[in-house]
Design an enzyme around this catalytic site. Structure first.
Site, PDB file in Angstrom:
ATOM      1  N   ASN A 107      -6.064   9.706   8.577  1.00 20.77           N
ATOM      2  CA  ASN A 107      -7.175   8.853   9.056  1.00 20.77           C
ATOM      3  C   ASN A 107      -8.524   9.570   9.086  1.00 20.77           C
ATOM      4  O   ASN A 107      -8.689  10.565   9.786  1.00 20.77           O
ATOM      5  CB  ASN A 107      -6.884   8.356  10.481  1.00 20.77           C
TER       6      ASN A 107
ATOM      7  N   TYR B 149       0.837  -1.196   0.000  1.00 17.11           N
ATOM      8  CA  TYR B 149       0.000   0.000   0.000  1.00 17.11           C
ATOM      9  C   TYR B 149       0.874   1.250   0.000  1.00 17.11           C
ATOM     10  O   TYR B 149       0.723   2.126  -0.862  1.00 17.11           O
ATOM     11  CB  TYR B 149      -0.898  -0.042   1.229  1.00 17.11           C
TER      12      TYR B 149
ATOM     13  N   GLY C  77       3.010   1.436  -3.110  1.00 15.28           N
ATOM     14  CA  GLY C  77       2.095   1.591  -4.249  1.00 15.28           C
ATOM     15  C   GLY C  77       1.609   3.028  -4.350  1.00 15.28           C
ATOM     16  O   GLY C  77       1.607   3.643  -5.415  1.00 15.28           O
TER      17      GLY C  77
ATOM     18  N   ASN D 138     -13.727  -0.652  14.385  1.00 11.50           N
ATOM     19  CA  ASN D 138     -13.516  -1.772  15.321  1.00 11.50           C
ATOM     20  C   ASN D 138     -14.001  -1.433  16.728  1.00 11.50           C
ATOM     21  O   ASN D 138     -14.768  -2.180  17.338  1.00 11.50           O
ATOM     22  CB  ASN D 138     -12.018  -2.094  15.428  1.00 11.50           C
TER      23      ASN D 138
ATOM     24  N   GLY E 182      -1.240   1.245  23.341  1.00  9.39           N
ATOM     25  CA  GLY E 182      -2.267   2.266  23.077  1.00  9.39           C
ATOM     26  C   GLY E 182      -1.724   3.684  23.119  1.00  9.39           C
ATOM     27  O   GLY E 182      -2.480   4.647  23.019  1.00  9.39           O
TER      28      GLY E 182
ATOM     29  N   GLN F 232       3.252   7.478  15.545  1.00  8.63           N
ATOM     30  CA  GLN F 232       2.619   8.796  15.689  1.00  8.63           C
ATOM     31  C   GLN F 232       2.208   9.311  14.318  1.00  8.63           C
ATOM     32  O   GLN F 232       2.846   9.000  13.316  1.00  8.63           O
ATOM     33  CB  GLN F 232       3.586   9.781  16.355  1.00  8.63           C
TER      34      GLN F 232
HETATM   35  P1  NAD Z   1     -12.857   1.906   0.882  1.00  6.81           P
HETATM   36  O1  NAD Z   1     -12.178   0.575   0.951  1.00  6.81           O
HETATM   37  O2  NAD Z   1     -14.159   2.075   1.574  1.00  6.81           O
HETATM   38  O3  NAD Z   1     -13.070   2.350  -0.626  1.00  6.81           O
HETATM   39  C1  NAD Z   1     -12.239   1.956  -1.675  1.00  6.81           C
HETATM   40  C2  NAD Z   1     -13.125   1.624  -2.875  1.00  6.81           C
HETATM   41  O4  NAD Z   1     -12.295   1.244  -3.978  1.00  6.81           O
HETATM   42  C3  NAD Z   1     -14.060   0.433  -2.598  1.00  6.81           C
HETATM   43  O5  NAD Z   1     -15.352   0.730  -3.026  1.00  6.81           O
HETATM   44  C4  NAD Z   1     -13.445  -0.699  -3.420  1.00  6.81           C
HETATM   45  O6  NAD Z   1     -14.381  -1.676  -3.817  1.00  6.81           O
HETATM   46  C5  NAD Z   1     -12.843   0.068  -4.577  1.00  6.81           C
HETATM   47  N1  NAD Z   1     -11.748  -0.633  -5.252  1.00  6.81           N
HETATM   48  C6  NAD Z   1     -10.704  -1.280  -4.679  1.00  6.81           C
HETATM   49  N2  NAD Z   1      -9.906  -1.790  -5.630  1.00  6.81           N
HETATM   50  C7  NAD Z   1     -10.462  -1.449  -6.830  1.00  6.81           C
HETATM   51  C8  NAD Z   1     -10.123  -1.693  -8.177  1.00  6.81           C
HETATM   52  N3  NAD Z   1      -9.014  -2.396  -8.499  1.00  6.81           N
HETATM   53  N4  NAD Z   1     -10.925  -1.213  -9.149  1.00  6.81           N
HETATM   54  C9  NAD Z   1     -12.041  -0.520  -8.854  1.00  6.81           C
HETATM   55  N5  NAD Z   1     -12.432  -0.264  -7.585  1.00  6.81           N
HETATM   56  C10 NAD Z   1     -11.643  -0.723  -6.591  1.00  6.81           C
HETATM   57  O7  NAD Z   1     -11.800   2.976   1.405  1.00  6.81           O
HETATM   58  P2  NAD Z   1     -11.935   4.545   1.665  1.00  6.81           P
HETATM   59  O8  NAD Z   1     -11.639   4.779   3.084  1.00  6.81           O
HETATM   60  O9  NAD Z   1     -13.161   5.070   1.068  1.00  6.81           O
HETATM   61  O10 NAD Z   1     -10.672   5.076   0.841  1.00  6.81           O
HETATM   62  C11 NAD Z   1     -10.799   5.715  -0.427  1.00  6.81           C
HETATM   63  C12 NAD Z   1      -9.433   6.179  -0.903  1.00  6.81           C
HETATM   64  O11 NAD Z   1      -8.874   7.091   0.041  1.00  6.81           O
HETATM   65  C13 NAD Z   1      -8.415   5.050  -1.062  1.00  6.81           C
HETATM   66  O12 NAD Z   1      -7.651   5.293  -2.214  1.00  6.81           O
HETATM   67  C14 NAD Z   1      -7.569   5.161   0.168  1.00  6.81           C
HETATM   68  O13 NAD Z   1      -6.259   4.690  -0.051  1.00  6.81           O
HETATM   69  C15 NAD Z   1      -7.589   6.661   0.427  1.00  6.81           C
HETATM   70  N6  NAD Z   1      -7.354   6.954   1.860  1.00  6.81           N
HETATM   71  C16 NAD Z   1      -8.340   6.766   2.787  1.00  6.81           C
HETATM   72  C17 NAD Z   1      -8.057   7.032   4.133  1.00  6.81           C
HETATM   73  C18 NAD Z   1      -9.105   6.871   5.206  1.00  6.81           C
HETATM   74  O14 NAD Z   1      -8.797   7.112   6.370  1.00  6.81           O
HETATM   75  N7  NAD Z   1     -10.334   6.516   4.905  1.00  6.81           N
HETATM   76  C19 NAD Z   1      -6.783   7.465   4.510  1.00  6.81           C
HETATM   77  C20 NAD Z   1      -5.815   7.615   3.538  1.00  6.81           C
HETATM   78  C21 NAD Z   1      -6.105   7.378   2.205  1.00  6.81           C
HETATM   79  N1  UDP Z   2      -5.743  -0.342  16.307  1.00 12.87           N
HETATM   80  C1  UDP Z   2      -6.051  -0.852  17.554  1.00 12.87           C
HETATM   81  N2  UDP Z   2      -7.090  -1.727  17.662  1.00 12.87           N
HETATM   82  C2  UDP Z   2      -7.853  -2.101  16.607  1.00 12.87           C
HETATM   83  C3  UDP Z   2      -7.544  -1.563  15.320  1.00 12.87           C
HETATM   84  C4  UDP Z   2      -6.474  -0.686  15.206  1.00 12.87           C
HETATM   85  O1  UDP Z   2      -5.409  -0.536  18.557  1.00 12.87           O
HETATM   86  O2  UDP Z   2      -8.792  -2.891  16.797  1.00 12.87           O
HETATM   87  C5  UDP Z   2      -4.631   0.622  16.194  1.00 12.87           C
HETATM   88  C6  UDP Z   2      -3.598   0.275  15.109  1.00 12.87           C
HETATM   89  O3  UDP Z   2      -2.627  -0.599  15.629  1.00 12.87           O
HETATM   90  C7  UDP Z   2      -3.056   1.637  14.765  1.00 12.87           C
HETATM   91  C8  UDP Z   2      -4.242   2.583  14.974  1.00 12.87           C
HETATM   92  O4  UDP Z   2      -5.164   1.873  15.788  1.00 12.87           O
HETATM   93  O5  UDP Z   2      -2.031   1.997  15.674  1.00 12.87           O
HETATM   94  C9  UDP Z   2      -4.923   2.992  13.680  1.00 12.87           C
HETATM   95  O6  UDP Z   2      -5.210   1.820  12.946  1.00 12.87           O
HETATM   96  P1  UDP Z   2      -6.012   1.819  11.583  1.00 12.87           P
HETATM   97  O7  UDP Z   2      -5.920   0.432  11.037  1.00 12.87           O
HETATM   98  O8  UDP Z   2      -7.350   2.410  11.783  1.00 12.87           O
HETATM   99  O9  UDP Z   2      -5.238   2.833  10.629  1.00 12.87           O
HETATM  100  P2  UDP Z   2      -3.699   3.096  10.290  1.00 12.87           P
HETATM  101  O10 UDP Z   2      -2.820   2.212  11.112  1.00 12.87           O
HETATM  102  O11 UDP Z   2      -3.610   2.787   8.837  1.00 12.87           O
HETATM  103  O12 UDP Z   2      -3.528   4.508  10.629  1.00 12.87           O
END
Ligand code: NAD
Ligand code: UDP
Length: 316
Positions: A176, A147, A150, A192, A209, A278
């Site tokens: 987030n 990820y 990518g 969660n 935590g 962090q």
């Molecule tokens: P999500 O998983 O709910 O949405 C992603 C969507 O993309 C889903 O509907 C999934 O079916 C679709 N998808 C996955 N692979 C695909 C493919 N190969 N072709 C077509 N569709 C595909 O996640 P989200 O939280 O809505 O995230 C949306 C975007 O924002 C993502 O690119 C994610 O990396 C980015 N993002 C989200 C967060 C967050 O906190 N929510 C943080 C950082 C980045």
């Molecule tokens: N985390 C946790 N309990 C859970 C799920 C996540 O303590 O049930 C923690 C995880 O280890 C991370 C933070 O919460 O430190 C945020 O996790 P999340 O998967 O939401 O997003 P990201 O790590 O990609 O910021």
């Protein structure tokens, strides 16, 4: 006068994508929602299906696409660590081939294109808070790399298409984000904790935590995307978008217990590998270029999010 545009949202049936489609339709645009339903669901966009300006397309961004559009929001990619680690090779393909295909499309039809990048490009950051000038601390061969790397490669592609082909690009680095329509089993911390609290199950805090995150409510996030797309051609980003209020994961667990009135107790589990310790965005650029500052406090945003999960748990 507001001229309606034809806009493609990839990943439009996901959590953020579905809110974005809704917002763009409300502004009078024609919206094409593309998704392969890997983590998204038709339920998220069910209410939009009757709208004559809305079109749903099952397609995988790793395959080329030709369609006439004015703007592209490229969100397609699983966002939660559990989901993007299920098929890591596919995750890299989605981020990299997906970016190549969508950039190729943007080039052919001369569309503006926005990339949903991520704070994960900073890895486990050694600079705090993170500014866009920071290059990050990313493990290239770990469980999160499919990820992180990518999304980093996707940014490279965006900037090379911009330099080489003069494409009008917009890159936002999303921190987030939470809200209704998060997948109940996607393993992200907010969903969660809420689901565990509502089911009176133990709240699983990973590690001690004390790791931190900064949580942004979905409405604020969508506002930043739309503002970014509307900036003039000189603004490419990357621009951090997120709420700079930082909390420990333990604090989040306690807050969720308080707001749900749950009897759940906190249990401590092993911290997953490469879990950043962090994370907090420096949003000076977003303030300057987008005139954007998130408005919704964590306590406020958690309430509709908890209501959403209460509803889906009670209908199950
Ligand atoms: P999500 O998983 O709910 O949405 C992603 C969507 O993309 C889903 O509907 C999934 O079916 C679709 N998808 C996955 N692979 C695909 C493919 N190969 N072709 C077509 N569709 C595909 O996640 P989200 O939280 O809505 O995230 C949306 C975007 O924002 C993502 O690119 C994610 O990396 C980015 N993002 C989200 C967060 C967050 O906190 N929510 C943080 C950082 C980045
Ligand atoms: N985390 C946790 N309990 C859970 C799920 C996540 O303590 O049930 C923690 C995880 O280890 C991370 C933070 O919460 O430190 C945020 O996790 P999340 O998967 O939401 O997003 P990201 O790590 O990609 O910021």
């Amino acid at each position: 006068m507001h001229l309606s545009k034809r806009i493609l949202v990839t990943g439009g049936a996901g959590f953020l994508g579905s809110f974005l489609c809704e917002r763009l339709l409300a502004e009078g645009n024609d919206v094409v929602c593309l998704d392969n339903y890997f983590t998204g669901t038709k339920k998220n966009i069910a209410e939009l299906l009757d709208n004559k300006n809305f079109e749903l397309m099952r397609h995988d961004v790793t395959f080329p696409l030709y369609i006439e559009v004015d703007e592209i929001y490229n969100l397609a990619c699983p966002a939660s660590p559990i989901h993007y680690q299920l098929d890591p090779v596919q995750t890299t393909k989605t981020t990299v081939h997906g970016a190549i295909n969508m950039l190729g499309l943007a080039k052919r039809v001369k569309a503006k294109i926005l990339q949903a990048s991520t704070s994960e490009v900073y890895g486990d950051p050694l600079e705090h808070p993170q500014t866009e000038a920071y290059w990050g601390n990313v493990n290239p061969i770990g469980l999160r790399s499919c990820y992180d790397e990518g999304k980093r490669c996707a940014e490279t592609l965006f900037f090379d298409y911009h330099r080489q082909h003069k494409l009008n690009i917009k890159v936002v680095r999303i921190f987030n984000t939470y809200g209704p329509r998060m997948h109940p089993n996607d393993g992200r911390v907010v969903s969660n904790f809420i689901v565990q609290a509502l089911k009176s199950e133990p709240i699983t805090v990973y590690g001690d935590g004390m790791q931190t995150r900064s949580f942004c409510y979905v409405d604020d996030m969508i506002e930043s995307f739309v503002r970014m797309m509307q900036t003039d051609d000189t603004v490419t980003g990357p621009i951090n978008v997120g709420n700079p209020r930082e909390f420990t994961i333990k604090h989040l667990a306690e807050l969720v217990i308080k707001l749900t009135g749950s009897k759940s107790k906190i249990v401590y589990k092993t911290l997953p590998s490469d879990d950043p310790m962090q994370r907090k965005p420096d949003i000076s650029r977003a303030k300057e270029f987008l005139n954007w500052d998130p408005q919704v406090r964590l306590e406020e945003g958690l309430i509709p999010t908890i209501e959403y999960f209460e509803n889906i748990l009670s209908t199950k």
